[in-house]
Scaffold this motif. Structure first.
Motif, PDB file in Angstrom:
ATOM      1  N   PHE A 164     -54.687  39.129 -83.572  1.00 35.60           N
ATOM      2  CA  PHE A 164     -55.565  39.737 -82.568  1.00 35.60           C
ATOM      3  C   PHE A 164     -56.580  40.659 -83.232  1.00 35.60           C
ATOM      4  O   PHE A 164     -57.783  40.547 -83.009  1.00 35.60           O
TER       5      PHE A 164
ATOM      6  N   VAL B 125     -61.620  45.704 -67.267  1.00 37.68           N
ATOM      7  CA  VAL B 125     -60.996  45.160 -68.473  1.00 37.68           C
ATOM      8  C   VAL B 125     -62.141  44.864 -69.433  1.00 37.68           C
ATOM      9  O   VAL B 125     -63.082  44.153 -69.065  1.00 37.68           O
TER      10      VAL B 125
ATOM     11  N   VAL C   7     -61.274  41.332 -80.959  1.00 42.47           N
ATOM     12  CA  VAL C   7     -60.207  42.113 -81.600  1.00 42.47           C
ATOM     13  C   VAL C   7     -59.271  42.788 -80.601  1.00 42.47           C
ATOM     14  O   VAL C   7     -58.557  43.725 -80.947  1.00 42.47           O
ATOM     15  N   GLY C   8     -59.265  42.310 -79.347  1.00 39.50           N
ATOM     16  CA  GLY C   8     -58.348  42.882 -78.366  1.00 39.50           C
ATOM     17  C   GLY C   8     -59.067  43.245 -77.083  1.00 39.50           C
ATOM     18  O   GLY C   8     -60.154  42.719 -76.791  1.00 39.50           O
ATOM     19  N   ALA C   9     -58.492  44.139 -76.316  1.00 38.34           N
ATOM     20  CA  ALA C   9     -59.086  44.544 -75.048  1.00 38.34           C
ATOM     21  C   ALA C   9     -58.563  45.918 -74.653  1.00 38.34           C
ATOM     22  O   ALA C   9     -57.505  46.346 -75.114  1.00 38.34           O
TER      23      ALA C   9
ATOM     24  N   PHE D 268     -63.281  43.513 -73.147  1.00 36.80           N
ATOM     25  CA  PHE D 268     -62.910  42.797 -74.362  1.00 36.80           C
ATOM     26  C   PHE D 268     -63.627  43.436 -75.554  1.00 36.80           C
ATOM     27  O   PHE D 268     -64.841  43.655 -75.507  1.00 36.80           O
TER      28      PHE D 268
ATOM     29  N   TYR E 132     -54.902  35.047 -72.948  1.00 36.38           N
ATOM     30  CA  TYR E 132     -55.256  36.035 -73.971  1.00 36.38           C
ATOM     31  C   TYR E 132     -54.737  37.428 -73.601  1.00 36.38           C
ATOM     32  O   TYR E 132     -54.043  38.075 -74.397  1.00 36.38           O
TER      33      TYR E 132
END
Lengths: 344, 344
Positions: free
Chosen positions: B319, A264, A247-249, A266, B331
């Motif tokens: 997303f 980072v 669902v994003g980062a 995720f 991504y």
């Protein structure tokens, strides 16, 4: 409740951390303390001009020292900046002159640290740097994990070599990780499963944590890592964890002394069956509790009960699920701050 | 199907736009064309190295001309940059020397455009600039909407004055808007309600659009605007629209000639009842269709059937709802690109 909680800078941790003090002796954070905060009668009161400050503060705690960036030299491989090394930590590396070289590329990067040009393959680089880390020892790089992180300039780029996880911050390597919010919808209200870390953990003992989170080691992709960590950390079988959704980062960067953490992470969401109860399999979790998201939000906002970087992940969840609204001052600033680090 | 579709740059629109051409005469985009794309047998095939390119391209179409930024002068009020004006458009403003002044602040901003210091209140500024816009006329600022946008340096900051919506791009004013994804879950699969714009609209006639979207006029907050637009654009009653959830924001900036569009769009999600059918009340929509999210994704990826800036909003939805995964190259780049504009 006889315990007094205070937040303080704890030099032994990577981040400013919650510390627990009591008038007599030490007091452990319990679920009662958590419930006391989250069920306080002020839960629904919102002053739009200051409501988000508690969240912003938690993001700041994971993004310290941006003014200290000039103390670090870029770590460059094949023309790509892969990390940052403190100019005093660099001194410990000078004697390993068949592994590290110190150059000025004459270009935009200027002074930088690089690997010896004779180290051409990933394997050669990995073992040469491992040799250095072993010789530096626990004094300079504590808490060796025997877990390798890939070193690359950005997520989709080739891996130049692999590095011991504990050494990553000393080389300013960007580390990748996954975190997963596991939730249940009861009577139309979302509840998050929250973990409490084991009191025997070396970092952040007894603090609150994501249900599932973990670094992304070399050679495993995000989805497989989610499934693996779900099993190990919360006893979630593959038949359920395979439904976790990317669902994003989020990203953050934190400078603390010689350590330059760049992460980072995720984000994944997983709706869990009502009947499911998480069960820790690796001994790192003390217990789990299912808590209404609204209450989790108040705990994040008002306390430092959570492991600091968890807060960013949960704030991201709060944004995506409608628990934070643009009517509150600082909405866009807070949203942008969730990818304050080099999110690449 | 006898129509041939091609994508091309259409100079009459604000953005590169989908254009429809047929061997003989003009052909209108129909739901059949949409379903043909979305139901093609290649829907589930993914080459991870190139799968996201179709999305990235759509984001680029809303973020053109960043290399042209040097052609614009900052528009500064009370020391704050609130916009950017093309150095040739500035020439049209010079004769209004009781409204605009052209200065060099001697500081970091350098040459800039400002309002006359005698215009002290928001009301004075609003009417003085409205006077200029009226005198410039449709030749220089076409499609006057008689709708005022607030002029401010960032979302939570005070409004310096209000400006006609059609003039915003010529002054590089950051505009705020809302867009809402309305969806239904059928047999465990999410479906998005998609609108097709009326063929009589002056911009992007006949193209696909969000269920609900709209600029944020002066003096109305996001939540109220969502409710208002839900009613006007899709006939969604307040009893349902009040449940729309704020889920983040996107931003883009697009330079096209003298026009510098800067947009921050607040995202909302609304789960609609299965029985609900949207009904347009303002004549701007031709028809609606409920389409599986997976198919919407393919239409975004493979065509320019959607109004360009819609694509960013829907990619944001993809997303957040797990339709795009980190295993696909690019991504993180795509994720970051969703707030490429000044998201403040």
């Amino acid at each position: 409740m006889s315990c007094k909680f205070s937040s303080s800078l704890s030099p032994s941790h990577n981040f400013p951390s919650f510390s627990v003090s009591a008038t007599a002796g030490t007091c452990k954070l319990t679920w009662d303390h958590v419930l006391h905060i989250s069920e306080s009668k002020h839960v629904t009161q919102q002053d739009p001009s200051s409501y988000l400050q508690g969240y912003s503060h938690k993001v700041q705690l994971c993004n310290r020292g941006s003014d200290k960036q000039s103390e670090f030299l870029p770590f460059v491989i094949e023309g790509h900046v892969v990390g940052f090394i403190h100019n005093r930590f660099v001194e410990h590396l000078r004697r390993f002159n068949n592994v590290f070289v110190f150059t000025n590329d004459g270009g935009p990067v200027g002074d930088c640290v690089s690997l010896h040009p004779l180290l051409k393959t990933a394997e050669e680089r990995t073992s040469a740097v491992a040799y250095v880390i072993e010789h530096l020892g626990e004094k300079y790089i504590p808490h060796i994990r025997n877990e390798l992180y890939p070193v690359k300039s950005s997520f989709d780029k080739p891996t130049f070599f692999s590095l011991e996880r504990a050494a990553a911050p000393y080389f300013g390597i960007k580390a990748y990780a996954i975190h997963m919010s596991g939730y249940v919808e009861l009577d139309g209200e979302k509840h998050l499963w929250i973990a409490k870390r084991s009191h025997s953990k070396s970092t952040y003992p007894g603090l609150l944590d994501h249900l599932v989170a973990g670094g992304l080691p070399y050679g495993i992709d995000c989805r497989e890592n989610v499934v693996k960590e779900c099993e190990e950390e919360a006893g979630i079988p593959r038949s359920i964890s395979i439904k976790a959704k990317p669902v994003g980062a989020i990203s953050y960067m934190d400078i603390d002394g010689y350590r330059y953490q760049r992460y980072v992470v995720f984000s994944y969401d997983l709706i869990l069956p009502e009947s499911f109860e998480p069960k820790n399999e690796d001994g790192e979790v003390d217990s789990f509790k299912l808590i209404p998201v609204k209450h989790v939000a108040e705990v994040i906002r008002k306390t430092q009960f959570f492991k600091p970087n968890c807060a960013i992940g949960i704030i991201d969840f709060l944004f995506r699920h409608g628990y934070i609204s643009p009517e509150n001052h600082g909405y866009l600033d807070l949203l942008r701050s969730l990818i304050k680090g080099d999110c690449s």
